[in-house]
Design a protein around this motif. Structure first.
Motif, short mmCIF file in Angstrom:
data_model
loop_
_atom_site.label_atom_id
_atom_site.label_comp_id
_atom_site.label_asym_id
_atom_site.label_seq_id
_atom_site.Cartn_x
_atom_site.Cartn_y
_atom_site.Cartn_z
N GLN A 112 0.80 -1.23 0.00
CA GLN A 112 0.00 0.00 0.00
C GLN A 112 0.83 1.28 0.00
O GLN A 112 0.29 2.36 -0.11
N LEU A 113 2.14 1.17 0.15
CA LEU A 113 2.99 2.35 0.32
C LEU A 113 3.99 2.47 -0.84
O LEU A 113 4.12 1.56 -1.63
N ASN A 114 4.70 3.59 -0.88
CA ASN A 114 5.70 3.81 -1.92
C ASN A 114 6.74 2.69 -1.89
O ASN A 114 7.52 2.58 -0.94
N LYS A 115 6.75 1.88 -2.92
CA LYS A 115 7.58 0.68 -2.95
C LYS A 115 9.09 0.98 -3.00
O LYS A 115 9.89 0.13 -2.65
N ALA A 116 9.46 2.16 -3.44
CA ALA A 116 10.87 2.51 -3.48
C ALA A 116 11.43 2.71 -2.07
O ALA A 116 12.59 2.40 -1.80
N HIS A 117 10.60 3.23 -1.16
CA HIS A 117 11.07 3.57 0.19
C HIS A 117 10.55 2.65 1.28
O HIS A 117 11.19 2.53 2.33
N TRP A 118 9.40 2.03 1.08
CA TRP A 118 8.78 1.24 2.14
C TRP A 118 8.89 -0.24 1.85
O TRP A 118 8.52 -0.71 0.78
N SER A 119 9.39 -0.98 2.84
CA SER A 119 9.49 -2.43 2.74
C SER A 119 8.70 -3.05 3.88
O SER A 119 8.61 -2.49 4.98
N THR A 120 8.15 -4.21 3.61
CA THR A 120 7.46 -4.98 4.63
C THR A 120 8.36 -6.13 5.05
O THR A 120 8.98 -6.78 4.20
N VAL A 121 8.41 -6.36 6.36
CA VAL A 121 9.26 -7.40 6.93
C VAL A 121 8.38 -8.34 7.75
O VAL A 121 7.62 -7.88 8.62
N TYR A 122 8.47 -9.64 7.47
CA TYR A 122 7.79 -10.62 8.32
C TYR A 122 8.50 -10.66 9.67
O TYR A 122 9.73 -10.79 9.73
#
Length: 117
Positions: free
Chosen positions: A72-82
């Motif tokens: 849902q966020l700017n993929k260049a700057h935001w990463s999701t971590v399990y």
């Protein structure tokens, strides 16, 4: 690590405030009006979305299967971590700290002084 563990860590940051993003079923953690973490579930697993530099985001995604672009966020700057994956808790905490520092850096000087950061 659980979502609750991570929320506790985030909320101990000076000026941290939590709100709910109902559409995404996520807890947004902000300092001032700048988000630095979004705690949620992805594919029924605990996860956090954090802001980094585009270079670090790319490096993390290449090296760790449990790190991927945030939907849902700017993929260049935001990463999701399990949170229950291979990334050590200490590295997740480091990424939270870095994301928080980026958010604080965007705040006006007067607010940073009030937060003593």
């Amino acid at each position: 690590m659980t979502n609750s563990d991570l929320l506790d860590y985030c909320m101990n940051k000076p000026g941290a405030e939590q709100s709910e993003h109902r559409e995404w079923k996520a807890a947004q953690i902000k300092v001032g009006d700048v988000m630095f973490a979004m705690v949620h579930e992805v594919s029924h697993r605990p996860a956090v979305s954090l802001k980094t530099s585009p270079e670090l985001a790319e490096l993390l995604r290449q090296e760790h299967k449990d790190v991927f672009p945030s939907a849902q966020l700017n993929k260049a700057h935001w990463s999701t971590v399990y949170l229950d994956g291979e990334l050590p808790d200490s590295q997740i905490y480091y990424l939270v700290d870095a994301s928080y520092q980026q958010a604080v850096g965007l705040l006006p000087e007067q607010i940073r002084q009030q937060l003593s950061v």
